[in-house]
Design a protein around this motif. Sequence first.
Motif, PDB file in Angstrom:
ATOM      1  N   GLN A   1       0.848  -1.183   0.000  1.00  0.00           N
ATOM      2  CA  GLN A   1       0.000   0.000   0.000  1.00  0.00           C
ATOM      3  C   GLN A   1       0.886   1.235   0.000  1.00  0.00           C
ATOM      4  O   GLN A   1       1.451   1.617   1.026  1.00  0.00           O
ATOM      5  N   VAL A   2       1.031   1.856  -1.143  1.00  0.00           N
ATOM      6  CA  VAL A   2       1.867   3.046  -1.276  1.00  0.00           C
ATOM      7  C   VAL A   2       0.983   4.268  -1.053  1.00  0.00           C
ATOM      8  O   VAL A   2      -0.055   4.422  -1.700  1.00  0.00           O
ATOM      9  N   ILE A   3       1.387   5.143  -0.139  1.00  0.00           N
ATOM     10  CA  ILE A   3       0.602   6.346   0.135  1.00  0.00           C
ATOM     11  C   ILE A   3       1.315   7.608  -0.339  1.00  0.00           C
ATOM     12  O   ILE A   3       0.676   8.637  -0.580  1.00  0.00           O
ATOM     13  N   THR A   4       2.639   7.557  -0.477  1.00  0.00           N
ATOM     14  CA  THR A   4       3.409   8.718  -0.920  1.00  0.00           C
ATOM     15  C   THR A   4       4.489   8.255  -1.887  1.00  0.00           C
ATOM     16  O   THR A   4       5.170   7.263  -1.631  1.00  0.00           O
ATOM     17  N   ILE A   5       4.635   8.989  -2.974  1.00  0.00           N
ATOM     18  CA  ILE A   5       5.631   8.663  -3.990  1.00  0.00           C
ATOM     19  C   ILE A   5       6.484   9.896  -4.270  1.00  0.00           C
ATOM     20  O   ILE A   5       5.962  11.001  -4.425  1.00  0.00           O
TER      21      ILE A   5
ATOM     22  N   VAL B   1       6.557   4.991  -0.349  1.00  0.00           N
ATOM     23  CA  VAL B   1       6.564   4.558   1.046  1.00  0.00           C
ATOM     24  C   VAL B   1       5.139   4.237   1.464  1.00  0.00           C
ATOM     25  O   VAL B   1       4.162   4.723   0.876  1.00  0.00           O
ATOM     26  N   ASP B   2       5.027   3.386   2.512  1.00  0.00           N
ATOM     27  CA  ASP B   2       3.714   3.026   3.026  1.00  0.00           C
ATOM     28  C   ASP B   2       3.329   3.949   4.164  1.00  0.00           C
ATOM     29  O   ASP B   2       3.994   4.958   4.424  1.00  0.00           O
ATOM     30  N   ASN B   3       2.275   3.578   4.888  1.00  0.00           N
ATOM     31  CA  ASN B   3       1.757   4.424   5.957  1.00  0.00           C
ATOM     32  C   ASN B   3       2.741   4.579   7.101  1.00  0.00           C
ATOM     33  O   ASN B   3       2.727   5.587   7.813  1.00  0.00           O
ATOM     34  N   ALA B   4       3.618   3.597   7.286  1.00  0.00           N
ATOM     35  CA  ALA B   4       4.614   3.647   8.360  1.00  0.00           C
ATOM     36  C   ALA B   4       5.894   4.339   7.940  1.00  0.00           C
ATOM     37  O   ALA B   4       6.830   4.468   8.744  1.00  0.00           O
ATOM     38  N   GLY B   5       5.973   4.764   6.698  1.00  0.00           N
ATOM     39  CA  GLY B   5       7.172   5.430   6.211  1.00  0.00           C
ATOM     40  C   GLY B   5       8.221   4.489   5.677  1.00  0.00           C
ATOM     41  O   GLY B   5       9.339   4.932   5.362  1.00  0.00           O
ATOM     42  N   ASN B   6       7.914   3.223   5.560  1.00  0.00           N
ATOM     43  CA  ASN B   6       8.874   2.251   5.037  1.00  0.00           C
ATOM     44  C   ASN B   6       8.877   2.277   3.514  1.00  0.00           C
ATOM     45  O   ASN B   6       7.818   2.369   2.881  1.00  0.00           O
ATOM     46  N   ALA B   7      10.064   2.181   2.931  1.00  0.00           N
ATOM     47  CA  ALA B   7      10.180   2.167   1.476  1.00  0.00           C
ATOM     48  C   ALA B   7       9.706   0.823   0.943  1.00  0.00           C
ATOM     49  O   ALA B   7      10.276  -0.223   1.264  1.00  0.00           O
TER      50      ALA B   7
ATOM     51  N   ASN C   1      22.211  10.942  -6.591  1.00  0.00           N
ATOM     52  CA  ASN C   1      21.877  10.109  -7.737  1.00  0.00           C
ATOM     53  C   ASN C   1      20.360  10.090  -7.862  1.00  0.00           C
ATOM     54  O   ASN C   1      19.647  10.666  -7.032  1.00  0.00           O
ATOM     55  N   ASP C   2      19.858   9.433  -8.896  1.00  0.00           N
ATOM     56  CA  ASP C   2      18.412   9.451  -9.131  1.00  0.00           C
ATOM     57  C   ASP C   2      17.640   8.830  -7.978  1.00  0.00           C
ATOM     58  O   ASP C   2      16.582   9.333  -7.576  1.00  0.00           O
ATOM     59  N   ALA C   3      18.142   7.727  -7.432  1.00  0.00           N
ATOM     60  CA  ALA C   3      17.444   7.068  -6.322  1.00  0.00           C
ATOM     61  C   ALA C   3      17.428   7.948  -5.083  1.00  0.00           C
ATOM     62  O   ALA C   3      16.406   8.053  -4.391  1.00  0.00           O
ATOM     63  N   ALA C   4      18.565   8.603  -4.785  1.00  0.00           N
ATOM     64  CA  ALA C   4      18.614   9.494  -3.622  1.00  0.00           C
ATOM     65  C   ALA C   4      17.723  10.710  -3.826  1.00  0.00           C
ATOM     66  O   ALA C   4      17.081  11.193  -2.879  1.00  0.00           O
ATOM     67  N   ASP C   5      17.662  11.220  -5.054  1.00  0.00           N
ATOM     68  CA  ASP C   5      16.787  12.362  -5.334  1.00  0.00           C
ATOM     69  C   ASP C   5      15.316  11.993  -5.147  1.00  0.00           C
ATOM     70  O   ASP C   5      14.534  12.761  -4.570  1.00  0.00           O
ATOM     71  N   ALA C   6      14.914  10.819  -5.646  1.00  0.00           N
ATOM     72  CA  ALA C   6      13.524  10.389  -5.496  1.00  0.00           C
ATOM     73  C   ALA C   6      13.166  10.200  -4.030  1.00  0.00           C
ATOM     74  O   ALA C   6      12.058  10.556  -3.593  1.00  0.00           O
ATOM     75  N   GLU C   7      14.086   9.649  -3.256  1.00  0.00           N
ATOM     76  CA  GLU C   7      13.839   9.477  -1.817  1.00  0.00           C
ATOM     77  C   GLU C   7      13.705  10.828  -1.123  1.00  0.00           C
ATOM     78  O   GLU C   7      12.844  11.021  -0.259  1.00  0.00           O
TER      79      GLU C   7
ATOM     80  N   GLU D   1      10.353  12.422   0.840  1.00  0.00           N
ATOM     81  CA  GLU D   1      10.364  12.939   2.210  1.00  0.00           C
ATOM     82  C   GLU D   1       9.963  14.412   2.261  1.00  0.00           C
ATOM     83  O   GLU D   1       9.211  14.830   3.152  1.00  0.00           O
ATOM     84  N   ALA D   2      10.433  15.202   1.299  1.00  0.00           N
ATOM     85  CA  ALA D   2      10.169  16.637   1.322  1.00  0.00           C
ATOM     86  C   ALA D   2       8.696  16.948   1.113  1.00  0.00           C
ATOM     87  O   ALA D   2       8.172  17.914   1.686  1.00  0.00           O
ATOM     88  N   VAL D   3       8.006  16.154   0.291  1.00  0.00           N
ATOM     89  CA  VAL D   3       6.615  16.471  -0.037  1.00  0.00           C
ATOM     90  C   VAL D   3       5.688  16.303   1.170  1.00  0.00           C
ATOM     91  O   VAL D   3       4.584  16.855   1.186  1.00  0.00           O
ATOM     92  N   THR D   4       6.133  15.592   2.199  1.00  0.00           N
ATOM     93  CA  THR D   4       5.303  15.383   3.385  1.00  0.00           C
ATOM     94  C   THR D   4       5.565  16.411   4.476  1.00  0.00           C
ATOM     95  O   THR D   4       4.878  16.392   5.502  1.00  0.00           O
TER      96      THR D   4
END
Length: 342
Positions: A2-6, A20-26, A88-94, A98-101
Motif C-alpha cells: 500500500q503506497v501512500i506517498t511517492i 513509502v507506506d503508511n509507516a514510512g517504510n520504502a 543520484n536518481d534514487a537518492a533524489d527520489a527518496e 520525504e520533502a513532499v510530506t
Amino acid sequence: MQVITIGLDIAKNVFQVHGVDNAGNAVLRRKVRRDQLIPLLRDMQPCLIGMEACATAHHWARELIALGHVVKLMPPAYVKAYVKRNKNDAADAEAICEAVTRPTMRFVAVKSVDAQSILMLHRARHLLVRQRTAQISAMRAHLAEYGVVAPKGRAHVRGLIEALDKGDGPLPAMARQVLILLARTIEGLGAQIRKIEIELLAWYRTNQVCRRLSTIPGIGFITATALAATVVDAKVFRSGRQFAAWLGLVPKQHSSGGKDRMGGISKMGDRYLRHLLVVGATAVIRYTRRKATTVSTWANQLLERKPARLVTVAVANKVARIAWAVMAREENYRATPSMARG
C-alpha cells in the motif's frame, strides 16, 4: 503493498520512483522508462506524488492528476536539503518523497496548458526583442566605422534604414549590402514581435485577472498577462510581502546573533517578472514627475533622499504587493490616500 506517498524524479527518458507506506517504510524503488510511467501509476491506488518543479514537471503533473493522484510540485532548491550523502536518481527520489510530506514545505501550483502557452509567447517575445537589440547595436557599430554616428534607441532605426535604401552616406557598396541585410532582419524581427503581442493582447482581453491587474499603475497588458500566466493561484502566498520576496524585490538578509544585516535586493525568483515590474515602475516615476498621482507623494519624498534606481525598485515592490492583493482578493485596484503615504 500500500503506497501512500511517492517521490518521482523525472528526466527526459528515465524516471526514478520511490514509494513509502503508511509507516514510512520504502516499499517501492524502481527505475522506469518514459513509456512505462503512466501504466505503472495507473494500476496503483490514488496517492500523494511529489515532484521537483523543473522541465516537463507541469506536463507530468497534469497527466498524473488525470489518473486520480494528488500531485505537488516543489522548488528543487528546497528539496536539495533532504538528499542524503551522494546525489543520484534514487537518492533524489527518496528526498522528494520525504520533502513532499513536510508541513512547512512550499509548493508550486500546477500550470494549465493555456498558461504555459502564454508563457511560451512571452519567452519567444523576450528572445526576439534581445535579438533585435543585438542587430540594432551591430548596425550602429558598423556605421560608426565609416564615420556615421547614429543616435541610440530603436526609434532612430527607421531613419537609418531609409538612408540605406536611398544610398545616402559615405558607405561602400559591399558594406551597404551587409547593412541592408541587417536592416531587413531587424524589420522581420519587429514583425514577429508584433504578431506575438497581438496574440497576448487577444488573451488579455478575454482574461478577467489580466484586466484587473491592468488597473494598477505601471502594469500594462504585457506585465498583466505574464503575471496571470505565471501566478496560477495567488493565495499560495500568505501576503503581498511574501509575493514580493518570491520575486526578489526585498532586501537580502545575512543576519545572525540578533544583529540585522541588510544588503541589496535578493534577485531571487522569476527574473522576467521582476524585469517587467521594474520597467513599469520606471515609467510610473517618470510620469509622476510630470503629473501628480496616488504614488507621487510617496515616490517624490523618496527621490529627495534616495537614488532614482532605488526608488524604482521600491515602487516595483509596492506594485508587486498591490498585484498580489488584486489577484488574491479578486477585485480591481482602488487608489487610496494610504497608497501615497506608503
